[in-house]
Design an enzyme around this catalytic site. Structure first.
Site, PDB file in Angstrom:
ATOM      1  N   ARG A  18      -2.050  -7.886  12.038  1.00 16.80           N
ATOM      2  CA  ARG A  18      -3.147  -6.914  12.152  1.00 16.80           C
ATOM      3  C   ARG A  18      -4.239  -7.137  11.115  1.00 16.80           C
ATOM      4  NH1 ARG A  18      -0.514  -1.321  12.073  1.00 16.80           N
ATOM      5  NH2 ARG A  18      -2.606  -0.560  12.535  1.00 16.80           N
ATOM      6  N   LYS A  25      -0.435 -12.071   4.779  1.00 16.60           N
ATOM      7  CA  LYS A  25      -0.825 -10.716   4.382  1.00 16.60           C
ATOM      8  C   LYS A  25      -0.680 -10.450   2.882  1.00 16.60           C
ATOM      9  CE  LYS A  25       1.662  -6.972   5.542  1.00 16.60           C
ATOM     10  NZ  LYS A  25       2.118  -5.838   6.368  1.00 16.60           N
TER      11      LYS A  25
END
Ligand code: UD1
Ligand code: CA
Length: 460
Positions: A18, A25
């Site tokens: 996302r 991340k």
């Protein structure tokens, strides 16, 4: 606090899809430092003796960052993403090695503090075998809920499995957990994947401990500390929280900021006392600002050391390796990179000082350029103590200007200048007396303008 030793397991196998990023991340930075490095700093600050980092497949950069931050960290790979308990067990070898208490921390929870981790490890005592970090969520949706029976924690219910009544609980699981060393492996190995997601949930440790007649407890912390980062928006929100913390810490340490909300700091920015920072200043990683220095508005500093009482900006740019001596001055539109500016030296306007050294008390005139790059390699420029570089000079490196030497304005200096000498390297000015009058063509009748012609026409 517990006297027993502690092993911290940091889960960093997140996919981070996302984030829509090529960067894993946990390597996204907050205040100039990766999320993973923030978490590892907290883990180290909590006094854990051993650290295991669990990474996903093909995560060499994550493993590198872990080792760069904590050289002794053991790195384990979780080859398939099968849940938080499965990830913890990727470090089984380390858990089995000793009876140290196990602290599980998520790599995408960068705002966690060392103090809170200490509290969590300290909660494992002769009563409690499992300690979970909870928080009161403004919006609990998506989080696991802590099911309490008095002061005992009896279960953590993931949202998907929670009953309507359990969903009303606002005490949520922050995701961090401590387990007593002697029973940690047994609890973890009993966790199964018979749930809605088909994953091994670390949260099941609580019911399993309960079944083994072992007690679990919940500690509370502020929601900010356990913010998990999954999106760029959450990353930006965490940045804001971190910036606020860093500004408060700097103010507490004796820094004056006229508009703190416009000053951006890095996690490692270091300030002495009575430093003043004007509005709109950015500190990238690796800056040290000593006592009494003033950083004027709109300056941008990265990897710079600013000496005692020095003055920077407004609109200065200090790049890595800039080292400013005591009471030196670097003024507007001056860029310094990999260069030392001696005590009391000045470069007040419009200059580039790259790869070199400016001696104590020297003066670098407006528009001076250190020509450090020949298209292939960088070379050094040395300006001696008390030297004076006239405005708009180019010092073509490698070159040395001796102590107390002068360079005339507009010079291009390609040869070394001996101490005390005056160097002038520019075209000599020639004045040609009366030239203007001599060049004038003989006086003619002024040509008629269009307007004048037109006027004549209309008269007719
Ligand atoms: C988890 C908790 C939930 C809690 C929430 C707090 C579980 C089962 N649930 O849910 O109770 O409220 O965190 O934010 O623990 N990870 C791996 N490998 C895996 C799965 C996860 O390394 O196979 C890592 C992730 O990278 C992440 C962390 O574990 O750092 C948490 O995983 P995530 O899937 O985000 O858990 P949540 O569903 O948010
Ligand atoms: Ca999460």
């Amino acid at each position: 606090m517990s006297k027993r030793t502690c092993l911290a397991i940091v889960l960093a196998a997140g996919e981070g899809t996302r984030m829509r990023s090529a960067l894993p991340k946990v390597l996204h930075p907050i205040a100039g430092r990766s999320m993973l490095a923030h978490v590892l700093a907290a883990v180290r600050g909590a006094g854990t003796e051993a650290v295991a980092v669990v990474v996903g497949p093909n995560s060499d950069p994550v493993a590198e960052e872990a080792r760069r931050t904590i050289p002794k960290a053991q790195v384990f790979t979780q080859t398939e993403r099968q849940g938080t308990a499965h990830a913890v067990l990727a470090a089984r070898a380390e858990i089995a090695k000793s009876a140290a208490d196990v602290l599980v921390v998520f790599g995408d929870t960068p705002l966690i503090s060392a103090d809170t981790l200490k509290r969590l490890r300290g909660a494992i005592d002769h009563h409690a075998s499992v300690a979970v970090l909870g928080f009161r969520a403004a919006d609990p949706s998506g989080y696991g809920r802590l099911v309490m029976n008095g002061h005992r924690l009896v279960a953590i219910r993931e949202e998907r499995e929670a009953s309507d009544l359990e969903r009303k609980i606002d005490l949520c699981n922050g995701g961090l957990m401590a387990l007593r060393g002697e029973v940690a492996l047994e609890i973890l190995e009993r966790i199964d994947n018979k749930n809605a997601k088909g994953e091994f949930y670390l949260t099941d440790a609580v019911t399993i401990a309960d079944g083994m007649a072992l007690e679990s407890v919940a500690l509370e912390t502020a929601e900010d500390e356990v913010r998990g980062i999954n999106t760029r928006l959450q990353l930006a929100e965490a940045e804001a929280v971190m910036q606020r913390r860093l500004r408060v810490a700097a103010l507490d340490a004796g820094v004056t900021m006229i508009a703190p909300d416009t000053v951006f700091l890095s996690a490692d920015t270091k300030f002495g006392r009575d430093v003043t920072i004007e509005p709109n200043v950015v500190f990238g990683p690796g800056c040290v600002i000593e006592d009494d220095a003033v950083i004027h508005a709109f300056s941008h500093l990265t990897g710079a050391h600013v000496g005692r009482g020095a003055s920077v900006g407004p609109y200065a740019r200090l790049r890595p390796g800039a080292k400013l001596g005591a009471k030196s001055r670097v003024g507007n539109f001056v860029e310094v990179k990999e260069a030392e500016i001696g005590a009391g030296a000045k470069a007040n306007h419009l200059a580039y000082i790259g790869d070199g050294r400016v001696g104590d008390g020297a003066n670098i005139g407006a528009g001076t350029i250190f020509c450090n790059y020949d298209g292939k390699a960088k070379h050094r420029t040395e300006v001696g103590k008390g030297a004076f570089i006239g405005s708009n000079s180019a010092l073509v490196a490698p070159v040395k200007v001796g102590d107390n030497a002068y360079v005339g304005s507009g010079s291009v200096i390609t040869d070394n200048v001996p101490p005390g000498a005056l160097a002038i390297g520019r075209g000599r000015q020639v004045n040609k007396a009366g030239w203007v009058a001599g060049k004038q063509p003989a006086a003619k009748k002024p040509a008629k303008t269009a307007v004048a012609k037109k006027k004549k026409k209309t008269k007719r």
